[in-house]
Design an enzyme around this catalytic site. Structure first.
Site, PDB file in Angstrom:
ATOM      1  N   PHE A 181      17.965 -13.762  -5.960  1.00  0.00           N
ATOM      2  CA  PHE A 181      19.210 -12.722  -5.582  1.00  0.00           C
ATOM      3  C   PHE A 181      19.526 -11.615  -6.386  1.00  0.00           C
ATOM      4  O   PHE A 181      20.663 -11.440  -6.800  1.00  0.00           O
ATOM      5  CB  PHE A 181      20.311 -14.043  -5.547  1.00  0.00           C
ATOM      6  CG  PHE A 181      20.308 -15.097  -4.389  1.00  0.00           C
ATOM      7  CD1 PHE A 181      20.761 -14.762  -3.248  1.00  0.00           C
ATOM      8  CD2 PHE A 181      19.417 -15.964  -4.777  1.00  0.00           C
ATOM      9  CE1 PHE A 181      20.752 -15.811  -2.280  1.00  0.00           C
ATOM     10  CE2 PHE A 181      19.410 -17.005  -3.685  1.00  0.00           C
ATOM     11  CZ  PHE A 181      19.893 -16.740  -2.538  1.00  0.00           C
ATOM     12  N   CYS A 208      27.257 -17.310   5.882  1.00  0.00           N
ATOM     13  CA  CYS A 208      27.776 -18.034   4.757  1.00  0.00           C
ATOM     14  C   CYS A 208      28.461 -17.249   3.652  1.00  0.00           C
ATOM     15  O   CYS A 208      29.774 -17.585   3.277  1.00  0.00           O
ATOM     16  CB  CYS A 208      26.744 -18.912   4.058  1.00  0.00           C
ATOM     17  SG  CYS A 208      25.935 -20.169   5.084  1.00  0.00           S
ATOM     18  N   ARG A 219      18.909 -21.849   3.015  1.00  0.00           N
ATOM     19  CA  ARG A 219      18.990 -20.282   3.366  1.00  0.00           C
ATOM     20  C   ARG A 219      18.278 -20.050   4.631  1.00  0.00           C
ATOM     21  O   ARG A 219      17.168 -20.597   5.075  1.00  0.00           O
ATOM     22  CB  ARG A 219      17.962 -19.714   2.217  1.00  0.00           C
ATOM     23  CG  ARG A 219      18.725 -19.882   0.615  1.00  0.00           C
ATOM     24  CD  ARG A 219      17.497 -19.372  -0.161  1.00  0.00           C
ATOM     25  NE  ARG A 219      16.502 -20.260  -0.412  1.00  0.00           N
ATOM     26  CZ  ARG A 219      15.076 -20.113  -0.758  1.00  0.00           C
ATOM     27  NH1 ARG A 219      15.030 -19.121  -1.506  1.00  0.00           N
ATOM     28  NH2 ARG A 219      14.081 -21.072  -0.620  1.00  0.00           N
ATOM     29  N   GLY A 232      20.508  -3.103  -3.025  1.00  0.00           N
ATOM     30  CA  GLY A 232      20.254  -3.012  -1.586  1.00  0.00           C
ATOM     31  C   GLY A 232      21.640  -2.525  -0.992  1.00  0.00           C
ATOM     32  O   GLY A 232      22.612  -2.171  -1.619  1.00  0.00           O
TER      33      GLY A 232
END
Length: 442
Positions: free
Chosen positions: A252, A263, A154, A256
């Site tokens: 996750f 990715c 990440r 928003g």
């Protein structure tokens, strides 16, 4: 062990630095001279927490080197990680031209057994094409294996993710390749981290399927956020109630303005195309894309419904990167949002802790766009503050000072970083947050 890493982009650089940190001798090769001298000094071309420190330490301890001599890199070790780009083509498929080029060069230059490892994100069964390419171009019948070892890094926590992974996925065909991976990852497996050995095709598929699932999870909670906003419920409490179910989880799962970066958008499109190439219609992922795009549209409509946008309005944007702890603006929601606000004549004042330099390449400073080095300077005489990235420094900002500096205390929060008690003195708008409440979990 000796390790060769081909590619010094985001994945290649983190892979090279972290393998060196584990005690290996690593030669990282890149095609051009760009940034080469800085890399040799341990200066990273990207912002990633902890990366530059690891680069400098392992260069100083003579475990990490950089080169543009591809032949030397191939023959430096028997273990070659392919970390080149697989950008999205016009059709949505992954462009594998760089993977093909590396495969051809390996074939023409290898002087003995090589384990060629896909680290780049590639479509399922790409390993077969790599094998065929090497067979076609090799000058001698040199033995080799092709394996898949996808990355699950990440941005913003890539070093931590490499050194403390949830699991390591490895796709191999031979016992020799398997034993090399067992030795390679021994420092991590001794800490209790599991290697999941599968076929190369399964490993390739796991990568695309994982990223697409996470993108789908983000779009799902954003869809629920739309409903919350319509019925007057706070998405924060709903997400907490859903995410507390261990079968679902809360990662996750923050509503928003949608996902971005290098990715998820690319990998979802590529996975849809993989399905099409095999006669399958991945409607669920198409809906995931549609919802993600609609998040930006909905947020722009929210801004336009709250503000009378014109050149006399000072609108402050906190956050340009697609997520916190990175300077990456690829597919960032901020790109679309700022473009539309700028076209409508808004006077935009922009601040991001790391991404401003990259952003200025697309939106140069002009009469209607000004960049700031301090978030509080940016909000002086502001008519509204819009938050597009969930940087920790925004969460910890002195909101009393912010209110005092603003002309009108309006916050439009695209990442829902504030709670009710934080913004009681503001006219505040979040995503899926028409009303504040909290679901108490017993």
């Amino acid at each position: 062990m000796k390790i060769t890493v081909i590619g010094a982009g985001y994945v290649g650089l983190v892979t090279a630095a972290c393998f060196a940190e584990l005690g290996n001798h690593v030669l990282c090769a890149k095609k051009t001279e760009k940034n080469l001298e800085n890399l040799k000094k341990g200066i990273s071309p990207i912002f990633e927490p902890g990366l530059e420190e690891i680069l400098q330490r392992n260069i100083d301890e003579n475990r990490l080197h950089f080169t543009t001599n591809i032949k030397d890199a191939f023959n430096f070790s028997d273990v070659i990680f392919v970390c080149v780009g697989t950008p999205q083509s016009e059709t949505g498929e992954a462009d594998l031209s760089q993977v093909e080029e590396v495969s051809r060069e390996v074939a023409q230059n290898m002087d003995g057994y090589k384990l060629i490892i896909e680290k780049s994100t590639v479509p399922v069964n790409t390993h077969n094409w790599i094998e065929k390419t090497i067979m076609r171009y090799r000058s001698d019948a040199v033995d080799f294996d092709v394996a898949s070892n996808p990355e699950f890094l990440r941005e913003g926590s890539a070093v931590m993710d490499f050194m403390n992974p949830d699991r390591i996925v490895v796709g191999v065909k031979s016992e020799k390749a398997r034993s090399i991976f067992e030795e390679l990852y021994k420092p991590l497996t001794e800490q209790g981290i599991q290697i999941i050995f599968v076929s190369p095709a399964s490993a390739e598929l796991i990568k695309h399927a994982s990223n697409s699932f996470l993108a789908m999870k983000i779009s799902y909670i954003n869809m629920i956020g739309d409903l919350c906003e319509k019925v007057g419920v706070d998405i924060k409490s709903v997400a907490e109630g859903i995410g507390s179910d261990m079968r679902i989880g809360n990662q996750f799962f923050d509503a928003g303005i949608g996902y971005g970066g290098s990715c998820f958008p690319k990998d979802v499109k590529a996975f849809i195309k993989i399905g099409e190439n095999h006669g399958l219609d991945f409607k669920l992922l198409k809906a995931t894309e549609d919802i993600n795009f609609k998040c930006r549209e909905n947020f722009l409509e929210k801004i336009e419904n709250i503000l009378w946008i014109n050149k006399n309005k000072n609108i402050v944007i906190w956050g340009l990167a697609f997520k916190a702890n990175t300077d990456d603006i690829r597919e960032a929601p901020s790109m679309d949002i700022i473009k539309r606000l700028s076209n409508k004549g808004a006077n935009l004042k922009l601040y991001d802790p790391q991404a401003s330099k990259n952003f200025q390449k697309y939106f140069p400073e002009a009469e209607s766009i000004t960049y700031f080095n301090d978030k509080y300077e940016a909000v002086k005489q502001a008519d509204a503050l819009i938050i597009l990235t969930d940087w920790e420094e925004f969460k910890e900002a002195d909101l009393k000072l912010v209110k005092d500096l603003m002309r009108i205390p309006i916050i439009i929060d695209g990442r829902n970083i504030y709670n009710k008690e934080d913004i009681k003195d503001f006219e505040y708008y979040g995503v899926g947050r028409n009303r504040f409440d909290r679901l108490e979990i017993s």
